[in-house]
Motif scaffolding. Structure first.
Motif, PDB file in Angstrom:
ATOM      1  N   ALA A  90       0.841  -1.203   0.000  1.00 44.07           N
ATOM      2  CA  ALA A  90       0.000   0.000   0.000  1.00 44.07           C
ATOM      3  C   ALA A  90       0.878   1.256   0.000  1.00 44.07           C
ATOM      4  O   ALA A  90       0.619   2.204  -0.738  1.00 44.07           O
ATOM      5  CB  ALA A  90      -0.916   0.001   1.222  1.00 44.07           C
ATOM      6  N   ALA A  91       1.927   1.238   0.834  1.00 43.85           N
ATOM      7  CA  ALA A  91       2.797   2.416   0.923  1.00 43.85           C
ATOM      8  C   ALA A  91       3.465   2.697  -0.423  1.00 43.85           C
ATOM      9  O   ALA A  91       3.434   3.813  -0.945  1.00 43.85           O
ATOM     10  CB  ALA A  91       3.852   2.201   2.011  1.00 43.85           C
ATOM     11  N   ILE A 351       8.458  20.520   9.475  1.00 39.76           N
ATOM     12  CA  ILE A 351       7.235  20.817   8.719  1.00 39.76           C
ATOM     13  C   ILE A 351       6.731  19.563   8.029  1.00 39.76           C
ATOM     14  O   ILE A 351       7.489  18.892   7.304  1.00 39.76           O
ATOM     15  CB  ILE A 351       7.498  21.939   7.688  1.00 39.76           C
ATOM     16  CG1 ILE A 351       7.715  23.255   8.430  1.00 39.76           C
ATOM     17  CG2 ILE A 351       6.333  22.075   6.696  1.00 39.76           C
ATOM     18  CD1 ILE A 351       7.917  24.461   7.546  1.00 39.76           C
ATOM     19  N   THR A 352       5.483  19.238   8.258  1.00 34.57           N
ATOM     20  CA  THR A 352       4.855  18.137   7.516  1.00 34.57           C
ATOM     21  C   THR A 352       4.152  18.736   6.295  1.00 34.57           C
ATOM     22  O   THR A 352       3.748  19.903   6.311  1.00 34.57           O
ATOM     23  CB  THR A 352       3.838  17.387   8.388  1.00 34.57           C
ATOM     24  OG1 THR A 352       2.856  18.319   8.858  1.00 34.57           O
ATOM     25  CG2 THR A 352       4.501  16.719   9.570  1.00 34.57           C
ATOM     26  N   THR A 353       4.003  17.932   5.253  1.00 28.72           N
ATOM     27  CA  THR A 353       3.446  18.483   4.006  1.00 28.72           C
ATOM     28  C   THR A 353       2.361  17.615   3.392  1.00 28.72           C
ATOM     29  O   THR A 353       1.672  18.049   2.471  1.00 28.72           O
ATOM     30  CB  THR A 353       4.567  18.637   2.947  1.00 28.72           C
ATOM     31  OG1 THR A 353       5.200  17.366   2.781  1.00 28.72           O
ATOM     32  CG2 THR A 353       5.581  19.688   3.352  1.00 28.72           C
ATOM     33  N   SER A 354       2.247  16.363   3.853  1.00 27.29           N
ATOM     34  CA  SER A 354       1.265  15.477   3.234  1.00 27.29           C
ATOM     35  C   SER A 354       0.041  15.368   4.129  1.00 27.29           C
ATOM     36  O   SER A 354       0.182  15.163   5.340  1.00 27.29           O
ATOM     37  CB  SER A 354       1.873  14.083   3.031  1.00 27.29           C
ATOM     38  OG  SER A 354       0.833  13.168   2.717  1.00 27.29           O
ATOM     39  N   PRO A 355      -1.164  15.450   3.545  1.00 29.06           N
ATOM     40  CA  PRO A 355      -2.356  15.251   4.373  1.00 29.06           C
ATOM     41  C   PRO A 355      -2.399  13.848   4.963  1.00 29.06           C
ATOM     42  O   PRO A 355      -3.129  13.576   5.907  1.00 29.06           O
ATOM     43  CB  PRO A 355      -3.517  15.483   3.390  1.00 29.06           C
ATOM     44  CG  PRO A 355      -2.927  15.425   2.023  1.00 29.06           C
ATOM     45  CD  PRO A 355      -1.475  15.750   2.150  1.00 29.06           C
ATOM     46  N   LYS A 356      -1.567  12.953   4.423  1.00 27.69           N
ATOM     47  CA  LYS A 356      -1.526  11.573   4.931  1.00 27.69           C
ATOM     48  C   LYS A 356      -0.571  11.434   6.108  1.00 27.69           C
ATOM     49  O   LYS A 356      -0.496  10.363   6.699  1.00 27.69           O
ATOM     50  CB  LYS A 356      -1.028  10.618   3.835  1.00 27.69           C
ATOM     51  CG  LYS A 356      -1.910  10.545   2.624  1.00 27.69           C
ATOM     52  CD  LYS A 356      -1.218   9.739   1.534  1.00 27.69           C
ATOM     53  CE  LYS A 356      -1.880   9.966   0.188  1.00 27.69           C
ATOM     54  NZ  LYS A 356      -1.105   9.455  -0.924  1.00 27.69           N
ATOM     55  N   GLU A 366       0.567  22.281   3.649  1.00 28.38           N
ATOM     56  CA  GLU A 366       0.145  21.219   2.733  1.00 28.38           C
ATOM     57  C   GLU A 366       0.669  21.466   1.321  1.00 28.38           C
ATOM     58  O   GLU A 366       0.590  22.576   0.803  1.00 28.38           O
ATOM     59  CB  GLU A 366      -1.376  21.115   2.724  1.00 28.38           C
ATOM     60  CG  GLU A 366      -1.814  19.780   2.161  1.00 28.38           C
ATOM     61  CD  GLU A 366      -3.062  19.289   2.863  1.00 28.38           C
ATOM     62  OE1 GLU A 366      -3.027  19.133   4.106  1.00 28.38           O
ATOM     63  OE2 GLU A 366      -4.052  19.089   2.161  1.00 28.38           O
ATOM     64  N   PHE A 367       1.208  20.394   0.756  1.00 34.58           N
ATOM     65  CA  PHE A 367       1.791  20.507  -0.581  1.00 34.58           C
ATOM     66  C   PHE A 367       0.747  20.205  -1.649  1.00 34.58           C
ATOM     67  O   PHE A 367       0.004  19.230  -1.552  1.00 34.58           O
ATOM     68  CB  PHE A 367       2.968  19.529  -0.710  1.00 34.58           C
ATOM     69  CG  PHE A 367       3.614  19.594  -2.063  1.00 34.58           C
ATOM     70  CD1 PHE A 367       4.283  20.743  -2.458  1.00 34.58           C
ATOM     71  CD2 PHE A 367       3.532  18.535  -2.949  1.00 34.58           C
ATOM     72  CE1 PHE A 367       4.865  20.826  -3.716  1.00 34.58           C
ATOM     73  CE2 PHE A 367       4.111  18.600  -4.201  1.00 34.58           C
ATOM     74  CZ  PHE A 367       4.781  19.752  -4.582  1.00 34.58           C
ATOM     75  N   HIS A 368       0.700  21.078  -2.650  1.00 35.48           N
ATOM     76  CA  HIS A 368      -0.178  20.844  -3.807  1.00 35.48           C
ATOM     77  C   HIS A 368       0.656  21.105  -5.056  1.00 35.48           C
ATOM     78  O   HIS A 368       1.279  22.170  -5.173  1.00 35.48           O
ATOM     79  CB  HIS A 368      -1.382  21.785  -3.779  1.00 35.48           C
ATOM     80  CG  HIS A 368      -2.279  21.540  -2.605  1.00 35.48           C
ATOM     81  ND1 HIS A 368      -3.245  20.568  -2.608  1.00 35.48           N
ATOM     82  CD2 HIS A 368      -2.330  22.127  -1.380  1.00 35.48           C
ATOM     83  CE1 HIS A 368      -3.867  20.561  -1.435  1.00 35.48           C
ATOM     84  NE2 HIS A 368      -3.315  21.487  -0.669  1.00 35.48           N
TER      85      HIS A 368
END
Ligand code: SF4
Ligand code: MSK
Length: 641
Positions: A90-91, A351-356, A366-368
Motif C-alpha cells: 500500500a505504501a 514541517i509536515t506536508t502530506s495530508p496523509k 500542505e503541498f499541492h
C-alpha cells in the motif's frame, strides 16, 4: 542512554554520544527501553483480528494451540505476515499513484510548475499500453499514460498491463500458480478481506495472495512510481555527490528533505537556487542555502540532481542533534514520530506536508502540485528565517563525509558497461558467462536498531564484492554503502575480487551500484528481466546466478519487497527472521517448499558474512545448472562440495 555503536560510521557514533551527553532520547534508547520485546509478536502468533481476542498461541505446546475462533499458529502467522505485505505494498503503490496523478495534472495544466523531462521513457511506457505516440503532442501522450497507469489501481477486468514487463516465462509461472495480479488496490483489499475473522484459514492459500499482492507492488505500484518519476523528473544518469552528516554546513541555511516522494523535494532543490532567496539568506547572515536529503527522498534527488545525502533512516534524529538543521521538511514514510520531540530540543523547524502524514503540534504546510513553486518558496523562506535562531553554543557538525557515484538505472548502467553508445547487457551477461563475474546481488533496505548499526550491510556487501559478485543497492543500504566509501570506483581496488575489479576499472564503475530509492527496487527487477532477454543465462529470472538481501530490514515495505523478489524467482535473505517463527509449517513453506511453486525462496541469517556465503552458494548452484565456465580467478569463498 543509547549503547555505544561499535561498527557505525564515525559521524553517527559521535552524534549518539552527543545525544547521551545532552540526555536526549533517541532511537537506540527507545529500543533498549522496549526490551524484552513481546515474544508472541516476535514469533507472529498473536492475533487481534477480532474482539473475541486478543489471542495468542503457546509456542511451547503446553498452553492454547488455537485462538477463540479456532485459528492455529499457521493461520495466525500467515495472516499477520500478509497484512505486513498489504501495508508495504500500500505504501509503495500509493506513492506510485501520487506520482501518476502528478503526471496527469502536468499533462492537463498548461501552467504546471513541472514538465515531462524524459520523452523517451514516456514513449516506452506508452508502448506498454498500446498508446499511440507518432505525431502526438507530448502532453497528450503524458495524459494517456497517466490515465492508463492510474487505471491499473482499480482495474476491474484482466490483469496488470505493466506487469508484462516481466519475462514471459515468469508471467507463465504466475498465471499457472494463479498469482498474476489483477489490480493493485484489489490485491491489497483482498488481503484485508481474507485475513478478517472467519475467511481464509489455509496458510499456503493466504501466502499465495501475499505473493500476488507483492507482485502488484514490485511489478505494479513501485514500477509505476519509478517510471512516472523518470518521466517527470528525468531518468537518472551516473552523478557524483557526497554523503553523511558532514554535508551539513555551519555557515549556510541547512534544509533537510526527508521521506520518500520526489515531487516536493525536486522543486525545493530547483527553487533553492533562486537568486532572491539566496540574497535573503545572505541578509540573515548565511553564506547560502544548503539542501540535503534523508532516507529515500534523499535518494530521489541524489540520483537526479546530485543533492548530498545527510543520512539514512537511523540518522534522522542525529542530523537534528547537530543544531544546524534550520528546517526539516517531511512527506511520507520512515518519518520517526520522535522527530517532533528531538526538534523541540533545538531550533529546528519541522514541517509536515502530506495530508496523509501529520504530527501533533508540528506545523503543516500542505503541498499541492499546482502551487509547487509557491509552497517550496514558503518552506525555504521559513528555513532562512530560522537560521538566526541557531544557538551558537549548541552546534556541532561531525566532519565526516564521503564521496560517491549514484544515478545508475536499468537503462544507464548497461549503456555504461556496453560502451557509451551501445545500450546492451551483453558485456554483463558475458562477464558472468565467462566467469569474470560470479553473479550479481541486490542488497537493499532499512537500518534497524535491533542489530549492530551498519555492520550487516557493509560486511555482507564487502564479502560479495570480494567474491566477484556485482552488487546493486537501493534505499538505506545504498546510503550506508555511500558513507563507508563503497560507491566510489576506487572501492573496487580496495575490496573487490580480481574479475569485478577488471570490469570496474575498464568502465570506471564502482563495485556497488546505487539504483535509487525503495520504489526503485523495480529498477532491479527490470535489470533482471533485461539480463534474461539478453540471452545466455536461461530464460527466466529464477535461472540467473543472482540473490537478494535486506540485512537490517525493518519496514512492512521490506516484507513486500522481499516477497516480490521471491515471487520473481530470487533467493532472498534477511537478517532477523520474519515474524513467523511460531509456525513451523509456514517457516518450512516460505524457506523451502515455495521454491517449487515460484522459483524463489526466503532465508534468514543474522551473521552477514554467513548470509553472503549462503547467497554465493545459491549463485554457484545456478551457475552449475547453467553449465557456466569455472570462475576466471581464484575465489576467496569456496564452498565445500
Ligand atoms: Fe482470536 Fe480468532 Fe479473533 Fe484472532 S480472529 S483474535 S485468533 S478469535
Ligand atoms: S527509507 S523503507 S528505512 S530503506 Fe526508503 Fe530506508 Fe527502509 Fe525507509
Amino acid at each position: 542512554m543509547a549503547k555505544d555503536l561499535t561498527y557505525a560510521d564515525k559521524a553517527s557514533r559521535t552524534m549518539v554520544k552527543r545525544a547521551a551527553d545532552g540526555s536526549i532520547e533517541i532511537v537506540w534508547d527507545r529500543y533498549e527501553a522496549m526490551q524484552p520485546q513481546c515474544g508472541f509478536g516476535t514469533l507472529g502468533i498473536c492475533c487481534r483480528n477480532c474482539s473475541m481476542g486478543p489471542c495468542r498461541i503457546d509456542p511451547f505446546g503446553e498452553g492454547p494451540q488455537a485462538g477463540v475462533c479456532g485459528a492455529n499458529a499457521d493461520t495466525i502467522a500467515a495472516r499477520n505476515l500478509v497484512r505486513m505485505i498489504a501495508g508495504g505494498a500500500a505504501a509503495h503503490s500509493d506513492h506510485g499513484r501520487d506520482i501518476a496523478h502528478t503526471l496527469l495534472k502536468v499533462a492537463e495544466d498548461p501552467e504546471s510548475d513541472y514538465q515531462v523531462k524524459d520523452e523517451e521513457k514516456l514513449k516506452a511506457v506508452a508502448g506498454i499500453y498500446g498508446i499511440k505516440t507518432d505525431g502526438r503532442d507530448v502532453k497528450e501522450i503524458a495524459g494517456d499514460v497517466a490515465r492508463a497507469t492510474l487505471a491499473e489501481f482499480g482495474r476491474q477486468e484482466g490483469t496488470l498491463r505493466i506487469s508484462t514487463m516481466a519475462p514471459e516465462k515468469r508471467q507463465k509461472v504466475w498465471q499457472e500458480l494463479g498469482v498474476m495480479p489483477r489490480a493493485i488496490d484489489r490485491e491489497i483489499v483482498e488481503i484485508m478481506h481474507r485475513t478478517h475473522i472467519g475467511v481464509d484459514t489455509d496458510y499456503k492459500n493466504i501466502i499465495k495472495q501475499g505473493l500476488r499482492t507483492a507482485i502488484s507492488d514490485g511489478w505494479g505500484g513501485s514500477l509505476i512510481a519509478t517510471e512516472a518519476s523518470d518521466i517527470l523528473f528525468g531518468t537518472p544518469n551516473p552523478i557524483r555527490s557526497t554523503s553523511n552528516l558532514g554535508v551539513l554546513k555551519k555557515d549556510q541555511v541547512n534544509l533537510i528533505v526527508h521521506g520518500h516522494e520526489p515531487t516536493l523535494s525536486d522543486i525545493i532543490a530547483v527553487v533553492s537556487q533562486d537568486k532572491d532567496l539566496i540574497a535573503k539568506a545572505e541578509k540573515k547572515g548565511a553564506k547560502g542555502i544548503n539542501i540535503a536529503g534523508m532516507c529515500c527522498t534523499a535518494n530521489e534527488i541524489l540520483m537526479r540532481r546530485g543533492i548530498p545525502v545527510a543520512g539514512s533512516f537511523l540518522q534522522q534524529e542525529l542530523a537534528i542533534l547537530t543544531g544546524t538543521v534550520d528546517l526539516m521538511v517531511v512527506d511520507v514514510q520512515c518519518l520517526m514520530p520522535a522527530l517532533s520531540s528531538v526538534s523541540n530540543c533545538f531550533h529546528t523547524e519541522l514541517i509536515t506536508t502530506s495530508p496523509k502524514a501529520k504530527m501533533p503540534g508540528v506545523r503543516h504546510i500542505e503541498f499541492h502540485e499546482d502551487r509547487a513553486v509557491k509552497i517550496a518558496t514558503e518552506i525555504i523562506e521559513t528555513a532562512i528565517d530560522n537560521f538566526p535562531n541557531r544557538n551558537g553554543r549548541n552546534i556541532f557538525i561531525p566532519g565526516e563525509k564521503e564521496t560517491l557515484i549514484a544515478g545508475f538505472t536499468s537503462e544507464s548502467v548497461f549503456k555504461f558497461l556496453g560502451g557509451k553508445y551501445r545500450g546492451t547487457y551483453r558485456p554483463l551477461n558475458d562477464g558472468i558467462i565467462a566467469g569474470r563475474l560470479r553473479g550479481a546481488a541486490g542488497v537493499v533496505g532499512c537500518s534497524n536498531p535491533n542489530v549492530e548499526y551498519e555492520e550487516g550491510h557493509i560486511e555482507m556487501v564487502k564479502e560479495l564484492i570480494k567474491n566477484d559478485t556485482l552488487v546493486v543497492t537501493t534505499g538505506c543500504n545504498a546510503i550506508t554503502c555511500a558513507k563507508h566509501g563503497l560507491l566510489k570506483p576506487e572501492a573496487a581496488f580496495k575490496y573487490a575480487g580480481k574479475g569485478l575489479q577488471e570490469i570496474c576499472s575498464t568502465v570506471g564503475l564502482p563495485p556497488v551500484l546505487h539504483l535509487g530509492s525503495c520504489v526503485d527496487n523495480s529498477r532491479i527487477l527490470i535489470t533482471l528481466a533485461n539480463v534474461v532477454s539478453e540471452g545466455g543465462l536461461g530464460d527466466d529470472i529464477s535461472d540467473l546466478p543472482v540473490a537478494g538481501a535486506a540485512p537490517e530490514w525493518m519496514s512492512e515495505k521490506a516484507v513486500s519487497i522481499g516477497f516480490y523478489f521471491v515471487a520473481s524467482g530470487v533467493y532472498t535473505i534477511i537478517g532477523h527472521p520474519l515474524p513467523i517463527m511460531g509456525s513451523q509449517n509456514l517457516y518450512k513453506y516460505i524457506t523451502e517448499e515455495i521454491e517449487d511453486d515460484i522459483g524463489g525462496k526466503w532465508a534468514f541469517e543474522l551473521d552477514p558474512v554467513e548470509a553472503a556465503h549462503k547467497m554465493l552458494r545459491h549463485i554457484d548452484k545456478k551457475r552449475k545448472a547453467l553449465k557456466l565456465k569455472p570462475m576466471m580467478y581464484e575465489q576467496a569463498f569456496k564452498p565445500e562440495e
